[in-house]
Write a protein that holds these residues in place. Structure first.
Motif, PDB file in Angstrom:
ATOM      1  N   GLU A 169       4.889  49.743  23.410  1.00 26.84           N
ATOM      2  CA  GLU A 169       6.185  49.482  24.121  1.00 26.84           C
ATOM      3  C   GLU A 169       7.145  50.426  23.241  1.00 26.84           C
ATOM      4  O   GLU A 169       7.787  51.232  23.961  1.00 26.84           O
ATOM      5  CB  GLU A 169       6.552  48.163  24.331  1.00 26.84           C
ATOM      6  CG  GLU A 169       7.802  47.797  24.807  1.00 26.84           C
ATOM      7  CD  GLU A 169       8.361  46.369  25.068  1.00 26.84           C
ATOM      8  OE1 GLU A 169       9.350  46.402  25.476  1.00 26.84           O
ATOM      9  OE2 GLU A 169       7.337  45.368  24.969  1.00 26.84           O
ATOM     10  N   ASN A 170       7.337  50.214  22.168  1.00 24.97           N
ATOM     11  CA  ASN A 170       8.456  50.844  21.470  1.00 24.97           C
ATOM     12  C   ASN A 170       8.156  52.286  21.120  1.00 24.97           C
ATOM     13  O   ASN A 170       8.834  53.033  21.281  1.00 24.97           O
ATOM     14  CB  ASN A 170       8.426  50.105  19.824  1.00 24.97           C
ATOM     15  CG  ASN A 170       9.159  48.736  20.022  1.00 24.97           C
ATOM     16  OD1 ASN A 170       9.900  48.628  21.027  1.00 24.97           O
ATOM     17  ND2 ASN A 170       9.325  48.088  18.815  1.00 24.97           N
ATOM     18  N   TYR A 200      13.619  50.042  16.029  1.00 23.45           N
ATOM     19  CA  TYR A 200      12.294  49.481  16.357  1.00 23.45           C
ATOM     20  C   TYR A 200      11.469  48.813  15.260  1.00 23.45           C
ATOM     21  O   TYR A 200      11.506  49.618  14.213  1.00 23.45           O
ATOM     22  CB  TYR A 200      11.361  50.505  16.855  1.00 23.45           C
ATOM     23  CG  TYR A 200      11.969  51.449  17.998  1.00 23.45           C
ATOM     24  CD1 TYR A 200      12.063  50.899  19.246  1.00 23.45           C
ATOM     25  CD2 TYR A 200      12.188  52.817  17.714  1.00 23.45           C
ATOM     26  CE1 TYR A 200      12.542  51.737  20.226  1.00 23.45           C
ATOM     27  CE2 TYR A 200      12.917  53.392  18.943  1.00 23.45           C
ATOM     28  CZ  TYR A 200      12.987  52.947  20.028  1.00 23.45           C
ATOM     29  OH  TYR A 200      13.691  53.605  21.018  1.00 23.45           O
ATOM     30  N   ARG A 258       8.905  54.060  24.449  1.00 23.89           N
ATOM     31  CA  ARG A 258      10.383  54.106  24.413  1.00 23.89           C
ATOM     32  C   ARG A 258      10.946  55.027  23.649  1.00 23.89           C
ATOM     33  O   ARG A 258      11.747  55.923  24.097  1.00 23.89           O
ATOM     34  CB  ARG A 258      11.004  52.648  24.491  1.00 23.89           C
ATOM     35  CG  ARG A 258      12.443  52.702  24.060  1.00 23.89           C
ATOM     36  CD  ARG A 258      13.239  52.923  25.598  1.00 23.89           C
ATOM     37  NE  ARG A 258      14.662  53.115  25.410  1.00 23.89           N
ATOM     38  CZ  ARG A 258      15.301  53.661  26.365  1.00 23.89           C
ATOM     39  NH1 ARG A 258      14.698  54.192  27.520  1.00 23.89           N
ATOM     40  NH2 ARG A 258      16.612  53.791  26.065  1.00 23.89           N
ATOM     41  N   MET A 259      10.384  55.318  22.708  1.00 24.85           N
ATOM     42  CA  MET A 259      10.864  56.355  21.436  1.00 24.85           C
ATOM     43  C   MET A 259      10.499  57.753  22.111  1.00 24.85           C
ATOM     44  O   MET A 259      11.309  58.485  22.054  1.00 24.85           O
ATOM     45  CB  MET A 259      10.134  56.084  20.156  1.00 24.85           C
ATOM     46  CG  MET A 259      10.692  57.378  19.351  1.00 24.85           C
ATOM     47  SD  MET A 259       9.847  56.911  17.547  1.00 24.85           S
ATOM     48  CE  MET A 259      11.004  56.045  16.564  1.00 24.85           C
ATOM     49  N   LEU A 300       4.049  51.690  15.554  1.00 22.80           N
ATOM     50  CA  LEU A 300       4.745  50.972  16.562  1.00 22.80           C
ATOM     51  C   LEU A 300       4.126  50.151  17.618  1.00 22.80           C
ATOM     52  O   LEU A 300       3.032  50.579  17.663  1.00 22.80           O
ATOM     53  CB  LEU A 300       5.863  51.831  17.073  1.00 22.80           C
ATOM     54  CG  LEU A 300       6.610  52.812  16.119  1.00 22.80           C
ATOM     55  CD1 LEU A 300       7.507  53.989  16.928  1.00 22.80           C
ATOM     56  CD2 LEU A 300       7.678  51.673  15.562  1.00 22.80           C
ATOM     57  N   SER A 301       4.797  49.374  18.068  1.00 22.21           N
ATOM     58  CA  SER A 301       3.869  48.784  19.349  1.00 22.21           C
ATOM     59  C   SER A 301       3.854  49.647  20.271  1.00 22.21           C
ATOM     60  O   SER A 301       4.699  50.863  20.320  1.00 22.21           O
ATOM     61  CB  SER A 301       4.772  47.451  19.518  1.00 22.21           C
ATOM     62  OG  SER A 301       6.125  47.966  20.505  1.00 22.21           O
ATOM     63  N   GLY A 328       8.319  48.152  12.696  1.00 20.93           N
ATOM     64  CA  GLY A 328       7.335  48.929  12.567  1.00 20.93           C
ATOM     65  C   GLY A 328       6.494  48.577  11.516  1.00 20.93           C
ATOM     66  O   GLY A 328       7.003  47.482  10.499  1.00 20.93           O
ATOM     67  N   GLU A 382      19.767  53.822  20.426  1.00 21.77           N
ATOM     68  CA  GLU A 382      18.608  52.835  20.276  1.00 21.77           C
ATOM     69  C   GLU A 382      18.613  51.839  19.342  1.00 21.77           C
ATOM     70  O   GLU A 382      19.117  52.096  18.125  1.00 21.77           O
ATOM     71  CB  GLU A 382      17.311  53.619  20.235  1.00 21.77           C
ATOM     72  CG  GLU A 382      16.873  54.319  21.453  1.00 21.77           C
ATOM     73  CD  GLU A 382      16.530  53.463  22.630  1.00 21.77           C
ATOM     74  OE1 GLU A 382      15.449  52.630  22.555  1.00 21.77           O
ATOM     75  OE2 GLU A 382      17.189  53.548  23.651  1.00 21.77           O
ATOM     76  N   LYS A 385      18.917  58.555  22.322  1.00 21.96           N
ATOM     77  CA  LYS A 385      18.285  58.079  21.201  1.00 21.96           C
ATOM     78  C   LYS A 385      18.899  57.486  20.007  1.00 21.96           C
ATOM     79  O   LYS A 385      18.589  56.578  19.144  1.00 21.96           O
ATOM     80  CB  LYS A 385      17.103  58.774  20.820  1.00 21.96           C
ATOM     81  CG  LYS A 385      17.275  60.052  19.706  1.00 21.96           C
ATOM     82  CD  LYS A 385      15.900  60.862  19.508  1.00 21.96           C
ATOM     83  CE  LYS A 385      15.775  61.152  18.249  1.00 21.96           C
ATOM     84  NZ  LYS A 385      14.595  61.626  18.084  1.00 21.96           N
ATOM     85  N   ASN A 440      11.786  48.818   9.764  1.00 17.30           N
ATOM     86  CA  ASN A 440      12.749  49.115  10.960  1.00 17.30           C
ATOM     87  C   ASN A 440      12.950  50.545  11.034  1.00 17.30           C
ATOM     88  O   ASN A 440      13.169  51.406  10.145  1.00 17.30           O
ATOM     89  CB  ASN A 440      14.087  48.381  10.813  1.00 17.30           C
ATOM     90  CG  ASN A 440      14.148  46.932  11.261  1.00 17.30           C
ATOM     91  OD1 ASN A 440      13.660  46.610  12.282  1.00 17.30           O
ATOM     92  ND2 ASN A 440      14.657  46.088  10.323  1.00 17.30           N
ATOM     93  N   THR A 476      16.049  55.462  15.019  1.00 17.53           N
ATOM     94  CA  THR A 476      16.217  56.936  15.685  1.00 17.53           C
ATOM     95  C   THR A 476      17.426  57.526  15.263  1.00 17.53           C
ATOM     96  O   THR A 476      18.592  56.800  15.123  1.00 17.53           O
ATOM     97  CB  THR A 476      15.828  57.001  17.094  1.00 17.53           C
ATOM     98  OG1 THR A 476      16.759  56.146  17.697  1.00 17.53           O
ATOM     99  CG2 THR A 476      14.564  56.294  17.516  1.00 17.53           C
TER     100      THR A 476
END
Length: 179
Positions: free
Chosen positions: A95-96, A115, A99-100, A92-93, A117, A112, A109, A135, A138
């Motif tokens: 940022e993601n 994200y 966030r996760m 994941l980035s 990936g 959400e 979650k 994708n 969550t």
């Protein structure tokens, strides 16, 4: 001394093959396989693994700049209620990933958005799976994310969309035991 009468079938000293039955329970067919770490962990030297990776059961961080989460690629099985599952890693980035982690233990979650990936495992028996687009969805607390592959013609993506047979799972088992 009186003899007791035997009831039922008359006993003989002969055994006939047609009277014998042998039942062995079928060994359970594995319905999931797990990768313990992302591909890059296995590709690293022992020294790099020790110094560059933070590997936990559900997340992995490499060099403080590459972030991975473990999730499930669930594949429907024809005529079965249970899914066949690959427990794999995706990157994941930052940022993601952050966030996760922020919502990891929160009921939020489940709401959400997915994200983006990159598939971070190479699965034997398929054309290269490393770096397939995904994708990451969550799910409830305590449940691994669902990994949805980009809808391409890659065999793994096709299986996720269309399902597989128990025979295909037997083939996967054979491939992985000889790998």
């Amino acid at each position: 001394m009186r003899r007791r009468k035997l009831y039922g079938k008359k006993k003989t000293n002969k055994l006939h093959y047609k009277d014998l039955t042998c039942e062995h329970p079928q060994p359970a067919l594995p319905m999931s396989y797990t990768s313990e770490a992302p591909f890059y962990y296995y590709d690293a030297s022992d020294d790099e693994r020790q110094n560059d990776f933070e590997l936990y059961s559900e997340i992995c961080i490499m060099n403080q700049e590459h972030f991975f989460v473990r999730g499930c690629v669930e594949i429907p099985v024809f005529n079965e209620e249970e899914f066949f599952t690959w427990n794999i890693w995706v990157s994941l980035s930052e940022e993601n990933f952050r966030r996760m982690i922020d919502v990891w233990e929160s009921d939020k979650k489940e709401k959400e958005p997915p994200y983006f990936g990159w598939f971070s495992v190479s699965i034997p028996g398929y054309p290269e799976t490393l770096n397939l687009k995904t994708n990451v969805h969550t799910r409830s607390v305590g449940t691994r994310p669902l990994i949805e592959l980009e809808p391409t013609d890659h065999p793994l993506a096709v299986e996720q969309r269309e399902g597989i047979t128990l025979e295909r799972i037997k083939d996967i088992q054979k491939q992985l035991t000889t790998y």
